[in-house]
Design a protein around this motif. Structure first.
Motif, PDB file in Angstrom:
ATOM      1  N   VAL A  30       0.834  -1.204   0.000  1.00 23.92           N
ATOM      2  CA  VAL A  30       0.000   0.000   0.000  1.00 23.92           C
ATOM      3  C   VAL A  30       0.869   1.256   0.000  1.00 23.92           C
ATOM      4  O   VAL A  30       2.044   1.249   0.373  1.00 23.92           O
ATOM      5  CB  VAL A  30      -0.959   0.022   1.210  1.00 23.92           C
ATOM      6  CG1 VAL A  30      -1.848  -1.215   1.197  1.00 23.92           C
ATOM      7  CG2 VAL A  30      -0.194   0.111   2.528  1.00 23.92           C
ATOM      8  N   ASP A  31       0.250   2.333  -0.429  1.00 23.94           N
ATOM      9  CA  ASP A  31       0.887   3.643  -0.530  1.00 23.94           C
ATOM     10  C   ASP A  31       1.419   4.079   0.842  1.00 23.94           C
ATOM     11  O   ASP A  31       0.866   3.729   1.893  1.00 23.94           O
ATOM     12  CB  ASP A  31      -0.148   4.649  -1.053  1.00 23.94           C
ATOM     13  CG  ASP A  31       0.485   5.935  -1.525  1.00 23.94           C
ATOM     14  OD1 ASP A  31       0.993   6.692  -0.688  1.00 23.94           O
ATOM     15  OD2 ASP A  31       0.453   6.176  -2.750  1.00 23.94           O
ATOM     16  N   ALA A  32       2.470   4.871   0.820  1.00 25.78           N
ATOM     17  CA  ALA A  32       3.075   5.339   2.068  1.00 25.78           C
ATOM     18  C   ALA A  32       2.124   6.172   2.904  1.00 25.78           C
ATOM     19  O   ALA A  32       2.267   6.244   4.139  1.00 25.78           O
ATOM     20  CB  ALA A  32       4.338   6.141   1.756  1.00 25.78           C
ATOM     21  N   GLY A  76       4.286  -3.712   8.191  1.00 25.08           N
ATOM     22  CA  GLY A  76       4.363  -2.356   7.664  1.00 25.08           C
ATOM     23  C   GLY A  76       3.358  -2.130   6.549  1.00 25.08           C
ATOM     24  O   GLY A  76       2.154  -2.311   6.730  1.00 25.08           O
ATOM     25  N   GLN A  77       3.847  -1.777   5.393  1.00 30.25           N
ATOM     26  CA  GLN A  77       2.975  -1.465   4.258  1.00 30.25           C
ATOM     27  C   GLN A  77       2.700  -2.681   3.361  1.00 30.25           C
ATOM     28  O   GLN A  77       2.107  -2.538   2.298  1.00 30.25           O
ATOM     29  CB  GLN A  77       3.625  -0.372   3.380  1.00 30.25           C
ATOM     30  CG  GLN A  77       4.021   0.898   4.116  1.00 30.25           C
ATOM     31  CD  GLN A  77       2.843   1.564   4.781  1.00 30.25           C
ATOM     32  OE1 GLN A  77       2.739   1.554   6.006  1.00 30.25           O
ATOM     33  NE2 GLN A  77       1.955   2.123   3.994  1.00 30.25           N
ATOM     34  N   GLY A 133      -5.829  13.129  -1.766  1.00 30.94           N
ATOM     35  CA  GLY A 133      -4.918  13.070  -2.908  1.00 30.94           C
ATOM     36  C   GLY A 133      -5.101  11.762  -3.662  1.00 30.94           C
ATOM     37  O   GLY A 133      -6.228  11.305  -3.869  1.00 30.94           O
ATOM     38  N   THR A 134      -4.022  11.153  -4.031  1.00 32.92           N
ATOM     39  CA  THR A 134      -4.063   9.879  -4.757  1.00 32.92           C
ATOM     40  C   THR A 134      -3.190   8.860  -4.039  1.00 32.92           C
ATOM     41  O   THR A 134      -2.030   9.145  -3.703  1.00 32.92           O
ATOM     42  CB  THR A 134      -3.554  10.043  -6.201  1.00 32.92           C
ATOM     43  OG1 THR A 134      -4.402  10.973  -6.882  1.00 32.92           O
ATOM     44  CG2 THR A 134      -3.583   8.711  -6.935  1.00 32.92           C
ATOM     45  N   MET A 135      -3.760   7.707  -3.772  1.00 38.05           N
ATOM     46  CA  MET A 135      -2.926   6.624  -3.204  1.00 38.05           C
ATOM     47  C   MET A 135      -2.772   5.540  -4.271  1.00 38.05           C
ATOM     48  O   MET A 135      -3.726   5.177  -4.955  1.00 38.05           O
ATOM     49  CB  MET A 135      -3.519   6.068  -1.909  1.00 38.05           C
ATOM     50  CG  MET A 135      -4.860   5.378  -2.030  1.00 38.05           C
ATOM     51  SD  MET A 135      -5.345   4.599  -0.457  1.00 38.05           S
ATOM     52  CE  MET A 135      -7.029   4.085  -0.827  1.00 38.05           C
ATOM     53  N   THR A 136      -1.559   5.075  -4.406  1.00 42.07           N
ATOM     54  CA  THR A 136      -1.240   4.032  -5.385  1.00 42.07           C
ATOM     55  C   THR A 136      -0.850   2.768  -4.644  1.00 42.07           C
ATOM     56  O   THR A 136       0.122   2.764  -3.862  1.00 42.07           O
ATOM     57  CB  THR A 136      -0.096   4.474  -6.310  1.00 42.07           C
ATOM     58  OG1 THR A 136      -0.496   5.652  -7.004  1.00 42.07           O
ATOM     59  CG2 THR A 136       0.220   3.382  -7.323  1.00 42.07           C
TER      60      THR A 136
END
Length: 266
Positions: A193-195, A209-210, A237-240
């Motif tokens: 997942v996105d930071a 973590g992610q 915003g945008t999560m990638t």
């Protein structure tokens, strides 16, 4: 009354397996193919004789190849298939007349096509079978060599909605499909997942973590397995986010082993 006339072969020879009785009866089972010439003499009780020459042909018994369609082979996989003949006398000897076998295969004198195919191809061959008495028959077969079924894992990362809301849970479905024709073993799925997001749950997977990961084990050809991951973005915003899958076996199309998707966060 001159009594019974006696018959005998006085020159040449009868075919092997046949005899002539003194009563003039030729009988038996021929065992040798060929043309035979012999003379038979007849003698009555007062010594009068007469003779006649004969030519006798012993032909081949009926032979026929009974092998039908040969099974397909696979590249890199051992192949062995026996050709079969009906009739005649063993042992039978086989040989190639025309055409060529697929690379890696040979035809033995015992009529076995065997070896390890090295490439995808289809070949038609003509062969001959000769029995112990020299009688023969011919046949034709086609052999197709197919690619070895492969592993082809595809991963899809599907968001539950077109956009997410900051501070609220958002679910992605991750679907792994084996589009190949053989079982993929030791399959591992990971989701990253996105930071700016945090993993809230990973439905039976482990989270560090992610990154969430799942040990999926074996995935048969044509089968699909789905998992869900719930994330929460802390900001707009945008999560990638991305997903990736791998197996113990080489993948025939590694381009679809991973996928990223961007989601708008409001």
């Amino acid at each position: 009354d001159l009594g019974a006339t006696q018959f005998a072969v006085t020159s040449g020879a009868l075919p092997d397996g046949l005899t002539l009785s003194t009563a003039g009866v030729m009988s038996g089972t021929p065992t040798t193919v060929g043309q035979f010439a012999f003379t038979v003499s007849a003698t009555d009780t007062i010594g009068s004789t007469g003779s006649k020459s004969y030519s006798f042909q012993v032909g081949c018994p009926s032979l026929s190849v009974t092998t039908g369609l040969l099974p397909d082979g696979q590249v890199g996989k051992t192949y062995s298939q026996a050709l079969v003949v009906s009739g005649g006398q063993s042992p039978w000897t086989w040989s190639l007349l025309q055409g060529q076998l697929p690379s890696g295969l040979t035809l033995s004198s015992a009529g076995v096509i065997a070896g390890t195919p090295t490439g995808v191809e289809q070949q038609t061959i003509a062969f001959q079978c000769v029995d112990a008495k020299g009688c023969s028959t011919n046949g034709v077969v086609t052999i197709s060599i197919k690619p070895l079924p492969s592993v082809d894992l595809q991963v899809l990362l599907i968001p539950a909605a077109p956009s997410a809301i900051a501070g609220q849970d958002f679910t992605y479905s991750i679907i792994v499909t084996n589009r190949g024709g053989t079982v993929a073993s030791s399959v591992v799925l990971t989701g990253t997942v996105d930071a700016k997001a945090q993993i809230q749950s990973a439905g039976g997977g482990s989270v560090v973590g992610q990154i969430a990961s799942w040990n999926l084990g074996a995935v048969p050809g044509g089968a699909s397995i789905a998992r869900q991951i719930v994330v929460r973005s802390t900001t707009t915003g945008t999560m990638t986010n991305s997903a990736a899958v791998n197996a113990l076996e080489p993948d025939s199309d590694s381009a679809n082993n991973s996928l990223s998707t961007s989601t708008s966060v409001t």
